[in-house]
Scaffold this motif. Structure first.
Motif, PDB file in Angstrom:
ATOM      1  N   GLN A   1      -5.289   4.709   2.054  1.00 32.26           N
ATOM      2  CA  GLN A   1      -4.094   5.457   1.657  1.00 32.26           C
ATOM      3  C   GLN A   1      -3.067   5.418   2.776  1.00 32.26           C
ATOM      4  OE1 GLN A   1      -5.222   9.437   0.637  1.00 32.26           O
ATOM      5  NE2 GLN A   1      -6.110   8.829  -1.293  1.00 32.26           N
ATOM      6  N   GLU A   2      -1.828   5.114   2.386  1.00 31.85           N
ATOM      7  CA  GLU A   2      -0.740   5.139   3.358  1.00 31.85           C
ATOM      8  C   GLU A   2       0.589   5.028   2.630  1.00 31.85           C
ATOM      9  OE1 GLU A   2      -0.780   1.838   6.065  1.00 31.85           O
ATOM     10  OE2 GLU A   2      -1.010   0.381   4.480  1.00 31.85           O
ATOM     11  N   ASP A   3       1.647   5.438   3.299  1.00 33.96           N
ATOM     12  CA  ASP A   3       2.994   5.210   2.803  1.00 33.96           C
ATOM     13  C   ASP A   3       3.414   3.833   3.311  1.00 33.96           C
ATOM     14  OD1 ASP A   3       2.928   7.733   1.749  1.00 33.96           O
ATOM     15  OD2 ASP A   3       4.160   8.639   3.313  1.00 33.96           O
ATOM     16  N   ARG A   4       4.092   3.069   2.476  1.00 39.06           N
ATOM     17  CA  ARG A   4       4.483   1.715   2.861  1.00 39.06           C
ATOM     18  C   ARG A   4       5.906   1.458   2.388  1.00 39.06           C
ATOM     19  NH1 ARG A   4       2.350  -2.157   5.083  1.00 39.06           N
ATOM     20  NH2 ARG A   4       0.295  -1.259   4.896  1.00 39.06           N
ATOM     21  N   GLU A   5       6.682   0.768   3.186  1.00 38.36           N
ATOM     22  CA  GLU A   5       8.046   0.416   2.811  1.00 38.36           C
ATOM     23  C   GLU A   5       8.245  -1.076   3.010  1.00 38.36           C
ATOM     24  OE1 GLU A   5      12.692   1.545   3.811  1.00 38.36           O
ATOM     25  OE2 GLU A   5      11.073   2.679   4.738  1.00 38.36           O
ATOM     26  N   LEU A   6       8.821  -1.727   2.000  1.00 34.54           N
ATOM     27  CA  LEU A   6       9.223  -3.123   2.089  1.00 34.54           C
ATOM     28  C   LEU A   6      10.753  -3.119   2.105  1.00 34.54           C
ATOM     29  CD1 LEU A   6       6.748  -4.562  -0.569  1.00 34.54           C
ATOM     30  CD2 LEU A   6       6.450  -4.487   1.909  1.00 34.54           C
ATOM     31  N   ALA A   7      11.316  -2.991   3.297  1.00 36.00           N
ATOM     32  CA  ALA A   7      12.746  -2.766   3.452  1.00 36.00           C
ATOM     33  C   ALA A   7      13.595  -3.885   2.841  1.00 36.00           C
ATOM     34  CB  ALA A   7      13.087  -2.584   4.935  1.00 36.00           C
ATOM     35  N   ASP A   8      13.165  -5.135   2.977  1.00 36.28           N
ATOM     36  CA  ASP A   8      13.940  -6.249   2.425  1.00 36.28           C
ATOM     37  C   ASP A   8      14.096  -6.138   0.914  1.00 36.28           C
ATOM     38  OD1 ASP A   8      14.092  -7.220   4.971  1.00 36.28           O
ATOM     39  OD2 ASP A   8      12.615  -8.811   4.676  1.00 36.28           O
ATOM     40  N   MET A   9      13.099  -5.575   0.250  1.00 30.76           N
ATOM     41  CA  MET A   9      13.133  -5.428  -1.205  1.00 30.76           C
ATOM     42  C   MET A   9      13.604  -4.041  -1.638  1.00 30.76           C
ATOM     43  SD  MET A   9       9.530  -7.352  -1.976  1.00 30.76           S
ATOM     44  CE  MET A   9       9.632  -7.172  -3.740  1.00 30.76           C
ATOM     45  N   LYS A  10      13.916  -3.169  -0.659  1.00 30.26           N
ATOM     46  CA  LYS A  10      14.342  -1.785  -0.928  1.00 30.26           C
ATOM     47  C   LYS A  10      13.287  -1.057  -1.760  1.00 30.26           C
ATOM     48  CE  LYS A  10      19.114  -2.736  -0.337  1.00 30.26           C
ATOM     49  NZ  LYS A  10      20.060  -3.659  -0.707  1.00 30.26           N
ATOM     50  N   LEU A  11      12.022  -1.264  -1.415  1.00 25.57           N
ATOM     51  CA  LEU A  11      10.897  -0.736  -2.160  1.00 25.57           C
ATOM     52  C   LEU A  11      10.068   0.167  -1.257  1.00 25.57           C
ATOM     53  CD1 LEU A  11       9.697  -1.194  -5.020  1.00 25.57           C
ATOM     54  CD2 LEU A  11       8.400  -3.087  -4.051  1.00 25.57           C
ATOM     55  N   LYS A  12       9.742   1.373  -1.760  1.00 29.16           N
ATOM     56  CA  LYS A  12       8.929   2.331  -1.003  1.00 29.16           C
ATOM     57  C   LYS A  12       7.754   2.773  -1.855  1.00 29.16           C
ATOM     58  CE  LYS A  12      12.743   4.439   1.533  1.00 29.16           C
ATOM     59  NZ  LYS A  12      13.458   5.691   1.786  1.00 29.16           N
ATOM     60  N   PHE A  13       6.589   2.878  -1.225  1.00 29.59           N
ATOM     61  CA  PHE A  13       5.383   3.372  -1.881  1.00 29.59           C
ATOM     62  C   PHE A  13       4.935   4.638  -1.166  1.00 29.59           C
ATOM     63  CE2 PHE A  13       5.483  -1.199  -2.283  1.00 29.59           C
ATOM     64  CZ  PHE A  13       5.184  -1.408  -3.615  1.00 29.59           C
ATOM     65  N   THR A  14       4.729   5.715  -1.903  1.00 36.84           N
ATOM     66  CA  THR A  14       4.224   6.954  -1.334  1.00 36.84           C
ATOM     67  C   THR A  14       2.759   7.088  -1.723  1.00 36.84           C
ATOM     68  OG1 THR A  14       6.405   7.961  -1.547  1.00 36.84           O
ATOM     69  CG2 THR A  14       4.537   9.457  -1.250  1.00 36.84           C
ATOM     70  N   ASN A  15       1.912   7.251  -0.713  1.00 32.41           N
ATOM     71  CA  ASN A  15       0.466   7.402  -0.890  1.00 32.41           C
ATOM     72  C   ASN A  15      -0.119   6.214  -1.673  1.00 32.41           C
ATOM     73  OD1 ASN A  15      -2.014   8.562  -0.507  1.00 32.41           O
ATOM     74  ND2 ASN A  15      -1.816   9.972  -2.225  1.00 32.41           N
ATOM     75  N   LEU A  16       0.177   5.013  -1.208  1.00 33.63           N
ATOM     76  CA  LEU A  16      -0.355   3.790  -1.808  1.00 33.63           C
ATOM     77  C   LEU A  16      -1.840   3.690  -1.463  1.00 33.63           C
ATOM     78  CD1 LEU A  16       0.155   1.018  -3.205  1.00 33.63           C
ATOM     79  CD2 LEU A  16       0.583   0.110  -0.909  1.00 33.63           C
ATOM     80  N   ARG A  17      -2.646   3.281  -2.431  1.00 35.76           N
ATOM     81  CA  ARG A  17      -4.080   3.122  -2.233  1.00 35.76           C
ATOM     82  C   ARG A  17      -4.608   2.162  -3.287  1.00 35.76           C
ATOM     83  NH1 ARG A  17      -2.213   7.433  -4.563  1.00 35.76           N
ATOM     84  NH2 ARG A  17      -3.180   8.285  -6.414  1.00 35.76           N
ATOM     85  N   GLY A  18      -5.858   1.737  -3.140  1.00 34.33           N
ATOM     86  CA  GLY A  18      -6.414   0.863  -4.161  1.00 34.33           C
ATOM     87  C   GLY A  18      -7.626   0.115  -3.687  1.00 34.33           C
ATOM     88  N   LYS A  19      -7.925  -0.982  -4.396  1.00 35.98           N
ATOM     89  CA  LYS A  19      -9.077  -1.808  -4.043  1.00 35.98           C
ATOM     90  C   LYS A  19      -8.852  -3.235  -4.519  1.00 35.98           C
ATOM     91  CE  LYS A  19     -11.682  -0.713  -8.193  1.00 35.98           C
ATOM     92  NZ  LYS A  19     -12.897  -0.194  -8.761  1.00 35.98           N
ATOM     93  N   VAL A  20      -9.549  -4.145  -3.888  1.00 38.12           N
ATOM     94  CA  VAL A  20      -9.570  -5.539  -4.285  1.00 38.12           C
ATOM     95  C   VAL A  20     -11.040  -5.891  -4.505  1.00 38.12           C
ATOM     96  CG1 VAL A  20      -9.044  -7.924  -3.633  1.00 38.12           C
ATOM     97  CG2 VAL A  20      -7.552  -6.058  -2.868  1.00 38.12           C
ATOM     98  N   SER A  21     -11.367  -6.371  -5.707  1.00 36.74           N
ATOM     99  CA  SER A  21     -12.743  -6.744  -6.030  1.00 36.74           C
ATOM    100  C   SER A  21     -12.784  -8.228  -6.354  1.00 36.74           C
ATOM    101  CB  SER A  21     -13.253  -5.969  -7.248  1.00 36.74           C
ATOM    102  OG  SER A  21     -13.163  -4.582  -7.028  1.00 36.74           O
ATOM    103  N   PHE A  22     -13.859  -8.898  -5.945  1.00 35.64           N
ATOM    104  CA  PHE A  22     -14.000 -10.292  -6.336  1.00 35.64           C
ATOM    105  C   PHE A  22     -15.474 -10.632  -6.504  1.00 35.64           C
ATOM    106  CE2 PHE A  22     -13.934 -10.433  -1.727  1.00 35.64           C
ATOM    107  CZ  PHE A  22     -14.924 -11.335  -1.400  1.00 35.64           C
ATOM    108  N   ASN A  23     -15.723 -11.715  -7.206  1.00 30.68           N
ATOM    109  CA  ASN A  23     -17.090 -12.151  -7.445  1.00 30.68           C
ATOM    110  C   ASN A  23     -17.164 -13.670  -7.470  1.00 30.68           C
ATOM    111  OD1 ASN A  23     -15.710 -12.330  -9.929  1.00 30.68           O
ATOM    112  ND2 ASN A  23     -17.633 -12.357 -11.027  1.00 30.68           N
TER     113      ASN A  23
END
Length: 190
Positions: free
Chosen positions: A29-51
């Protein structure tokens, strides 16, 4: 990974005798900003699964992201969810969020063929359109009221094959194409 800060925690399981591998990376979990795209994420979290081995249109690689809020310029959506699945044939995604007192959801498919054909749709249900159109089209296309609509499209890497849009004003409101006002004023008077 550039721009992602700390390494992801992960776990995996394997059955060596059958040649199977399953792994899951947790996105902290974290806040993330992609300034070039003017995009902000508040409390971004998740998972990546593969098999491994790969399966056809299943869960070879699945990324699931959630954020309390995603903001692009001054537009925002809350309680967002994005799931992306990759396999040897394509990339498949679906998303959802709460926005402007309504819901926004959709899906897309990008096929890994010679021309990168794709299809997708986005739907908005009971969105308070006033704040959205004031931000996107302040002088040209104001809509006031509750709106439901959807856009469905198909194409490839070079062209749009077909696009369909449906739009419904669900409640009391006003629809104006202000961009036509100058044209109307220039018409000859009777």
């Amino acid at each position: 990974i550039r721009g992602l800060g700390e390494p992801f925690p992960f776990s995996f399981s394997t059955r060596l005798e059958s040649g199977e591998l399953q792994a899951e990376l947790q996105i902290p979990q974290e806040d993330r900003e992609l300034a070039d795209m003017k995009l902000k994420f508040t409390n971004l979290r998740g998972k990546v699964s593969f098999n491994l081995p790969m399966r056809d249109r299943d869960n070879n690689v699945v990324e699931v992201f959630q954020a309390d809020r995603i903001q692009w310029k001054n537009l925002h959506a809350d309680n967002t969810h994005l799931s992306i699945t990759y396999d040897r044939n394509g990339i498949y995604g679906s998303f959802y969020g709460k926005a402007y007192a309504g819901d926004v959801n959709g899906a897309f498919n990008v096929y890994l063929d010679d021309s990168y054909t794709w299809d997708g749709w986005i739907a908005a249900t009971k969105i308070n359109s006033g704040p959205v159109t004031k931000l996107l089209f302040p002088e040209y296309f104001p809509i006031d009221g509750t709106v439901t609509g959807k856009i469905v499209a198909t194409g490839d890497g070079d062209e749009l094959y077909q696009g369909d849009a449906e739009f419904l004003n669900d409640g009391h409101g006003r629809f104006e194409i202000a961009a036509l006002n100058d044209l109307i004023n220039e018409l000859p008077k009777p």
